[in-house]
Motif scaffolding. Structure first.
Motif, PDB file in Angstrom:
ATOM      1  N   THR A 114      -2.603  -2.381   9.676  1.00 14.44           N
ATOM      2  CA  THR A 114      -2.810  -2.522   8.238  1.00 14.44           C
ATOM      3  C   THR A 114      -4.168  -3.157   7.929  1.00 14.44           C
ATOM      4  OG1 THR A 114      -1.555  -4.613   8.317  1.00 14.44           O
ATOM      5  CG2 THR A 114      -0.366  -2.619   7.676  1.00 14.44           C
ATOM      6  N   SER A 115      -4.566  -4.147   8.732  1.00 18.76           N
ATOM      7  CA  SER A 115      -5.867  -4.778   8.505  1.00 18.76           C
ATOM      8  C   SER A 115      -6.991  -3.780   8.710  1.00 18.76           C
ATOM      9  CB  SER A 115      -6.051  -5.970   9.446  1.00 18.76           C
ATOM     10  OG  SER A 115      -5.105  -6.977   9.203  1.00 18.76           O
ATOM     11  N   TYR A 116      -6.860  -2.970   9.758  1.00 14.03           N
ATOM     12  CA  TYR A 116      -7.897  -1.975  10.031  1.00 14.03           C
ATOM     13  C   TYR A 116      -7.954  -0.930   8.930  1.00 14.03           C
ATOM     14  CZ  TYR A 116     -10.595   1.593  12.494  1.00 14.03           C
ATOM     15  OH  TYR A 116     -11.548   2.528  12.839  1.00 14.03           O
ATOM     16  N   ALA A 117      -6.786  -0.504   8.454  1.00 15.33           N
ATOM     17  CA  ALA A 117      -6.754   0.487   7.375  1.00 15.33           C
ATOM     18  C   ALA A 117      -7.415  -0.058   6.112  1.00 15.33           C
ATOM     19  CB  ALA A 117      -5.306   0.890   7.080  1.00 15.33           C
ATOM     20  N   VAL A 118      -7.138  -1.327   5.801  1.00 20.08           N
ATOM     21  CA  VAL A 118      -7.741  -1.935   4.619  1.00 20.08           C
ATOM     22  C   VAL A 118      -9.248  -2.059   4.793  1.00 20.08           C
ATOM     23  CG1 VAL A 118      -7.883  -4.055   3.267  1.00 20.08           C
ATOM     24  CG2 VAL A 118      -5.659  -3.162   3.925  1.00 20.08           C
ATOM     25  N   LYS A 119      -9.684  -2.427   5.993  1.00 20.61           N
ATOM     26  CA  LYS A 119     -11.116  -2.553   6.253  1.00 20.61           C
ATOM     27  C   LYS A 119     -11.836  -1.215   6.075  1.00 20.61           C
ATOM     28  CE  LYS A 119     -11.010  -6.550   9.333  1.00 20.61           C
ATOM     29  NZ  LYS A 119     -11.282  -7.064  10.692  1.00 20.61           N
ATOM     30  N   LEU A 120     -11.192  -0.136   6.492  1.00 16.21           N
ATOM     31  CA  LEU A 120     -11.793   1.181   6.309  1.00 16.21           C
ATOM     32  C   LEU A 120     -11.895   1.530   4.823  1.00 16.21           C
ATOM     33  CD1 LEU A 120     -10.198   3.358   9.149  1.00 16.21           C
ATOM     34  CD2 LEU A 120     -12.405   2.203   9.109  1.00 16.21           C
ATOM     35  N   LEU A 121     -10.841   1.218   4.069  1.00 16.85           N
ATOM     36  CA  LEU A 121     -10.872   1.475   2.632  1.00 16.85           C
ATOM     37  C   LEU A 121     -11.972   0.646   1.958  1.00 16.85           C
ATOM     38  CD1 LEU A 121      -7.048   1.546   1.790  1.00 16.85           C
ATOM     39  CD2 LEU A 121      -8.606   3.498   1.892  1.00 16.85           C
ATOM     40  N   VAL A 122     -12.095  -0.612   2.396  1.00 17.68           N
ATOM     41  CA  VAL A 122     -13.137  -1.473   1.837  1.00 17.68           C
ATOM     42  C   VAL A 122     -14.517  -0.935   2.184  1.00 17.68           C
ATOM     43  CG1 VAL A 122     -14.175  -3.776   1.960  1.00 17.68           C
ATOM     44  CG2 VAL A 122     -11.699  -3.538   1.801  1.00 17.68           C
ATOM     45  N   ILE A 127     -12.439  -2.541  17.145  1.00 17.31           N
ATOM     46  CA  ILE A 127     -12.507  -3.471  18.273  1.00 17.31           C
ATOM     47  C   ILE A 127     -12.264  -4.897  17.794  1.00 17.31           C
ATOM     48  CG2 ILE A 127     -14.009  -4.416  20.073  1.00 17.31           C
ATOM     49  CD1 ILE A 127     -15.454  -1.695  20.088  1.00 17.31           C
ATOM     50  N   ASP A 128     -12.967  -5.284  16.739  1.00 18.42           N
ATOM     51  CA  ASP A 128     -12.856  -6.650  16.211  1.00 18.42           C
ATOM     52  C   ASP A 128     -11.426  -6.972  15.796  1.00 18.42           C
ATOM     53  OD1 ASP A 128     -14.596  -9.017  14.738  1.00 18.42           O
ATOM     54  OD2 ASP A 128     -12.839  -8.441  13.570  1.00 18.42           O
ATOM     55  N   THR A 129     -10.803  -6.072  15.046  1.00 19.85           N
ATOM     56  CA  THR A 129      -9.460  -6.323  14.535  1.00 19.85           C
ATOM     57  C   THR A 129      -8.439  -6.438  15.657  1.00 19.85           C
ATOM     58  OG1 THR A 129     -10.014  -5.082  12.525  1.00 19.85           O
ATOM     59  CG2 THR A 129      -7.682  -5.491  12.949  1.00 19.85           C
ATOM     60  N   ALA A 130      -8.501  -5.536  16.624  1.00 19.64           N
ATOM     61  CA  ALA A 130      -7.541  -5.570  17.732  1.00 19.64           C
ATOM     62  C   ALA A 130      -7.693  -6.836  18.563  1.00 19.64           C
ATOM     63  CB  ALA A 130      -7.725  -4.330  18.611  1.00 19.64           C
ATOM     64  N   LEU A 166       0.850  -1.185   0.000  1.00 22.74           N
ATOM     65  CA  LEU A 166       0.000   0.000   0.000  1.00 22.74           C
ATOM     66  C   LEU A 166       0.890   1.240   0.000  1.00 22.74           C
ATOM     67  CD1 LEU A 166      -2.637  -1.105   2.683  1.00 22.74           C
ATOM     68  CD2 LEU A 166      -2.883  -1.174   0.195  1.00 22.74           C
ATOM     69  N   GLY A 167       1.338   1.633  -1.195  1.00 22.28           N
ATOM     70  CA  GLY A 167       2.275   2.748  -1.280  1.00 22.28           C
ATOM     71  C   GLY A 167       3.584   2.371  -0.615  1.00 22.28           C
ATOM     72  N   PRO A 168       4.026   3.173   0.363  1.00 20.74           N
ATOM     73  CA  PRO A 168       5.284   2.856   1.046  1.00 20.74           C
ATOM     74  C   PRO A 168       5.129   1.812   2.149  1.00 20.74           C
ATOM     75  CG  PRO A 168       4.394   4.900   1.906  1.00 20.74           C
ATOM     76  CD  PRO A 168       3.478   4.471   0.791  1.00 20.74           C
ATOM     77  N   VAL A 169       3.893   1.412   2.438  1.00 20.24           N
ATOM     78  CA  VAL A 169       3.622   0.490   3.546  1.00 20.24           C
ATOM     79  C   VAL A 169       3.403  -0.921   3.012  1.00 20.24           C
ATOM     80  CG1 VAL A 169       2.091  -0.041   5.477  1.00 20.24           C
ATOM     81  CG2 VAL A 169       2.598   2.342   4.907  1.00 20.24           C
ATOM     82  N   LEU A 170       4.063  -1.902   3.649  1.00 19.30           N
ATOM     83  CA  LEU A 170       3.860  -3.303   3.320  1.00 19.30           C
ATOM     84  C   LEU A 170       2.859  -3.876   4.329  1.00 19.30           C
ATOM     85  CD1 LEU A 170       4.721  -5.660   1.491  1.00 19.30           C
ATOM     86  CD2 LEU A 170       6.457  -6.238   3.207  1.00 19.30           C
ATOM     87  N   ALA A 171       1.646  -4.128   3.875  1.00 20.36           N
ATOM     88  CA  ALA A 171       0.575  -4.584   4.755  1.00 20.36           C
ATOM     89  C   ALA A 171       0.584  -6.103   4.864  1.00 20.36           C
ATOM     90  CB  ALA A 171      -0.779  -4.114   4.227  1.00 20.36           C
ATOM     91  N   VAL A 172       0.619  -6.601   6.104  1.00 18.63           N
ATOM     92  CA  VAL A 172       0.532  -8.032   6.386  1.00 18.63           C
ATOM     93  C   VAL A 172      -0.858  -8.311   6.935  1.00 18.63           C
ATOM     94  CG1 VAL A 172       1.492  -9.967   7.677  1.00 18.63           C
ATOM     95  CG2 VAL A 172       2.995  -8.124   6.894  1.00 18.63           C
TER      96      VAL A 172
END
Length: 248
Positions: free
Chosen positions: A192-200, A167-170, A36-42
């Motif tokens: 990264t998971s939370y950021a992707v979920k927000l984008l989705v 809450i769920d992701t954490a 995701l740009g400069p970030v490698l999301a796992v």
């Protein structure tokens, strides 16, 4: 029993929702990377069914109300418990001696247990996080719906996800990976998971409106309208069955 469109739609939504939930729990042991740009999301591949569950939760909330959404949430939880029990039993069943032969090309104990025994922890983590996250999602969705007087669908759909998925992701990532992965990696997976979920969630907004329009216009099912007390005001209560006729 008359299976009208409202009941048929409910069965389909509940079935797909629960299937997505359980499958997401089972496959969640696999991690993958996304740039995701400069970030490698796992992230966990359990993320794959997330758009489906997100969309269906909002449709259930919108057209059936919070009580029905909570009911499906509870049913989904017990189906996840059932899946956990079946997987636990399957791991404990002794392997046939033929599977230990040198030339055996099928699934062997090591590979099976590595996947399904590992998924038990993911299932436990997901069950706890799911139950908390779903009830928060339903509560926030209905709070925003009431506050906006049944308007601004995008706000309640996205707003409920912003709160509940944090809450769920954490919760799910901490329970699933503590002691398995370094703390730094766990935090990275959460962020990264939370950021992707927000984008989705933002990206799914047009689909929510399309689903809303399809159910309302094509199927003829009206969305729930909340009154000042937060309860539905346009759901017709079920007609009581007439008592059996007495014999003369």
């Amino acid at each position: 029993m008359n299976l009208d469109r409202r009941i048929q739609l409910f069965v389909v939504l509940a079935g797909v929702f629960i299937t997505s939930l359980v499958v997401g729990d089972i496959i969640g042991v696999k991690l993958f990377e996304v740039k995701l740009g400069p970030v490698l999301a796992v992230m966990s591949v359990g993320m794959l069914p997330f758009p489906v569950t997100f969309l269906l939760t909002d449709i259930l909330n919108e057209f059936y109300g919070k009580r029905v959404a909570r009911f499906v949430t509870v049913v989904g939880f017990f189906m996840a418990v059932f899946a956990f029990a079946v997987i636990t039993a399957a791991v404990q069943v002794p392997w046939a001696p033929m599977t230990q032969a040198a030339g055996y090309s099928g699934t062997v104990a090591g590979s099976f247990n590595n996947v399904f025994a590992g998924s038990q922890r993911i299932l436990m983590a997901s069950m706890v996080a799911y139950l908390v996250g779903q009830f928060v999602d339903i509560a926030v969705f209905n709070l925003l719906k009431r506050a906006t007087h049944n308007r601004l669908l995008w706000l309640r759909a996205t707003g409920s996800t912003v709160v509940s998925q944090l809450i769920d992701t954490a919760v799910v990532q901490y329970i699933a990976w503590t002691g398995v992965l370094p703390q730094k990696v766990i935090i990275q997976i959460i962020l990264t998971s939370y950021a992707v979920k927000l984008l989705v969630a933002v990206g799914l907004t047009p689909l929510i409106y399309l689903g809303h329009a399809f159910v309302e216009r094509k199927l003829g099912i009206a969305p729930v309208v909340l009154g000042e007390d937060g309860e539905p005001v346009n759901l017709t209560p079920p007609v009581a069955e007439a008592p059996p006729a007495r014999a003369a």
